[in-house]
Scaffold this motif. Structure first.
Motif, PDB file in Angstrom:
ATOM      1  N   TYR A  14       0.858  -1.184   0.000  1.00 41.87           N
ATOM      2  CA  TYR A  14       0.000   0.000   0.000  1.00 41.87           C
ATOM      3  C   TYR A  14       0.890   1.228   0.000  1.00 41.87           C
ATOM      4  O   TYR A  14       2.091   1.154   0.269  1.00 41.87           O
ATOM      5  N   ALA A  18      -1.462   1.463  -7.868  1.00 42.87           N
ATOM      6  CA  ALA A  18      -1.584   0.039  -8.165  1.00 42.87           C
ATOM      7  C   ALA A  18      -0.829  -0.365  -9.418  1.00 42.87           C
ATOM      8  O   ALA A  18      -0.185  -1.418  -9.455  1.00 42.87           O
ATOM      9  N   GLU A  48      -8.829   2.374 -15.104  1.00 42.89           N
ATOM     10  CA  GLU A  48      -7.936   1.638 -14.209  1.00 42.89           C
ATOM     11  C   GLU A  48      -7.410   0.349 -14.843  1.00 42.89           C
ATOM     12  O   GLU A  48      -6.238  -0.010 -14.657  1.00 42.89           O
ATOM     13  N   ILE A  94      -8.740  -7.203 -10.491  1.00 45.57           N
ATOM     14  CA  ILE A  94      -9.015  -5.839 -10.055  1.00 45.57           C
ATOM     15  C   ILE A  94     -10.526  -5.697  -9.967  1.00 45.57           C
ATOM     16  O   ILE A  94     -11.253  -5.990 -10.912  1.00 45.57           O
ATOM     17  N   ILE A 148      -6.032  -6.707  -6.685  1.00 46.83           N
ATOM     18  CA  ILE A 148      -6.167  -5.277  -6.406  1.00 46.83           C
ATOM     19  C   ILE A 148      -7.627  -5.059  -6.031  1.00 46.83           C
ATOM     20  O   ILE A 148      -8.495  -4.898  -6.904  1.00 46.83           O
ATOM     21  N   ILE A 185      -2.608  -5.624  -3.485  1.00 48.69           N
ATOM     22  CA  ILE A 185      -2.173  -4.243  -3.671  1.00 48.69           C
ATOM     23  C   ILE A 185      -3.347  -3.346  -3.295  1.00 48.69           C
ATOM     24  O   ILE A 185      -4.423  -3.432  -3.891  1.00 48.69           O
ATOM     25  N   ASP A 187      -4.927   0.272  -3.049  1.00 44.66           N
ATOM     26  CA  ASP A 187      -4.818   1.617  -3.621  1.00 44.66           C
ATOM     27  C   ASP A 187      -6.156   2.324  -3.456  1.00 44.66           C
ATOM     28  O   ASP A 187      -7.118   2.007  -4.156  1.00 44.66           O
TER      29      ASP A 187
END
Length: 387
Positions: A14, A18, A48, A94, A148, A185, A187
């Motif tokens: 963090y 990402a 993203e 994600i 993510i 991850i 974000d």
């Protein structure tokens, strides 16, 4: 003798965008063919996923963004076909819990040659004559996963996944230590795209992990330490995000709290009736994952209080009011966030209660509830409190 299992996750990252964190990690791994398994909405309405594709460059072998809520088997098989055709050696997810859970199921399907929805039956956990789970009799996954998350359900921190069998309306549990993602991850800038209702309600799902872990009859010090801190971060962070959606620090606190919420579960502490009944509400009635906890957790806490009031006081203290019943505090927290309360106000009828109660007895968590549930009649008592 108490035994606390630790996970095989390599890292949680963090404080870094990402796409940059992903590029850094991929450069360390010997991978060449990467599938991005993404939320459809995130892929269609934000950039993203495109950022990740750019970061991966020619290593990106494709994007799959067609996993429905509660991870239907047919969607898992479709994603498996995409991954197999692309000859992937890493899956990056994600989005929310559905892409995360689907990727774990895909990894098992790839390792075991699963090509049809009904063949997922081969991956279900089997039990012996005493009801104890048997070691998996299928091959371990070999494709690593990097997650993510954009919601707070926290499935990225477990080696368990739930997949809905459309034919039966039942959410089946798949387990294997090798399904644990390689890395998460966190974000807050990616998570800012998540609709408010979804971010907040999955936050209550994470609170459900904390609370049922703390209140379990088999709670352990490792799980307690993480869940109590996670509960504090989530309760304060969710309220702050509700009041100020652009508060990056609060949103990151929620992501961190969701990570900590899994401390009990990953160290062997079972969940209870809120999770168990929630599986039925999701798989059979389409109640969103986070909303199931909003509807059930306070009622389950109230029903359980006669056997674990000492543990429930730990929850109350973490929420800032040690002398108030935990069920009351949780109800107030959920209501204050503008999230659903009451089964009857959210698409469930009294006529559904018998079906829910019977199905709940077949879930893995209802038998683990801290106050023993002897049959559907006990579940009906909890449903009456939640109505």
């Amino acid at each position: 003798m108490p035994r606390i299992e630790l996970t095989s996750m390599k890292a949680v990252v963090y404080g870094q965008p990402a796409n940059e964190a992903l590029a850094d990690e991929v450069s360390r791994l010997d991978v060449r063919r990467i599938l991005i398994l993404a939320s459809g909405t995130l892929n269609r309405e934000t950039d993203e996923v495109e950022k990740l594709q750019t970061a991966l460059g020619p290593r990106c072998a494709g994007v799959f963004d067609r996993v429905g809520a509660h991870v239907p088997r047919q969607d898992v098989i479709a994603a498996t076909h995409s991954a197999r055709e692309a000859d992937v050696d890493l899956i990056v997810t994600i989005g929310g819990g559905s892409p995360t859970d689907a990727a774990k199921a895909v990894s098992l399907c790839l390792a075991n040659g699963i090509d049809r929805p009904r063949d997922i039956d081969r991956l279900l956990t089997k039990v012996d004559t005493d009801g104890h789970p048997l070691p998996p009799d299928f091959k371990a996954p070999i494709i690593p996963q990097i997650s993510i998350p954009t919601t707070l359900s926290a499935g990225e921190y477990s080696a368990i996944t739930g997949v809905t069998n459309e034919a039966t309306g039942q959410k089946d549990i798949l387990k294997h230590p090798g399904m644990m993602p390689h890395m998460a991850i966190l974000d807050p800038d990616v998570a800012r795209h998540t609709p408010e209702w979804l971010f907040l309600s999955t936050g209550i799902r994470a609170i459900d992990h904390c609370v049922e872990g703390i209140c379990s009859q088999t709670a352990n010090p490792f799980g307690d330490a993480q869940a109590l801190r996670g509960l504090e971060l989530l309760a304060k962070g969710l309220a702050a995000v509700k009041n100020q959606p652009d508060d990056r620090s609060a949103r990151l606190d929620c992501l961190l709290g969701a990570w900590l919420s899994m401390g009990p579960l990953v160290s062997g502490v079972p969940m209870g009736a809120s999770h168990g009944i929630g599986y039925v509400l999701g798989a059979r009635f389409g109640i969103p994952h986070g909303h199931t906890s909003c509807l059930m957790l306070p009622a389950v806490m109230e029903w359980n209080a006669s056997v674990n009031s000492d543990r429930q006081r730990l929850v109350s203290a973490a929420l800032g009011e040690a002398e108030t019943d935990a069920s009351v505090l949780l109800d107030a927290l959920i209501s204050g966030l503008g999230l659903p309360r009451g089964l009857l106000a959210n698409g469930i009828t009294i006529d559904d209660f018998d079906d829910i109660a019977g199905a709940a007895m077949l879930t893995p968590w209802v038998p683990k509830n801290p106050r023993q549930i002897n049959g559907p009649e006990d579940v009906l008592e909890i449903l009456a409190l939640a109505q």
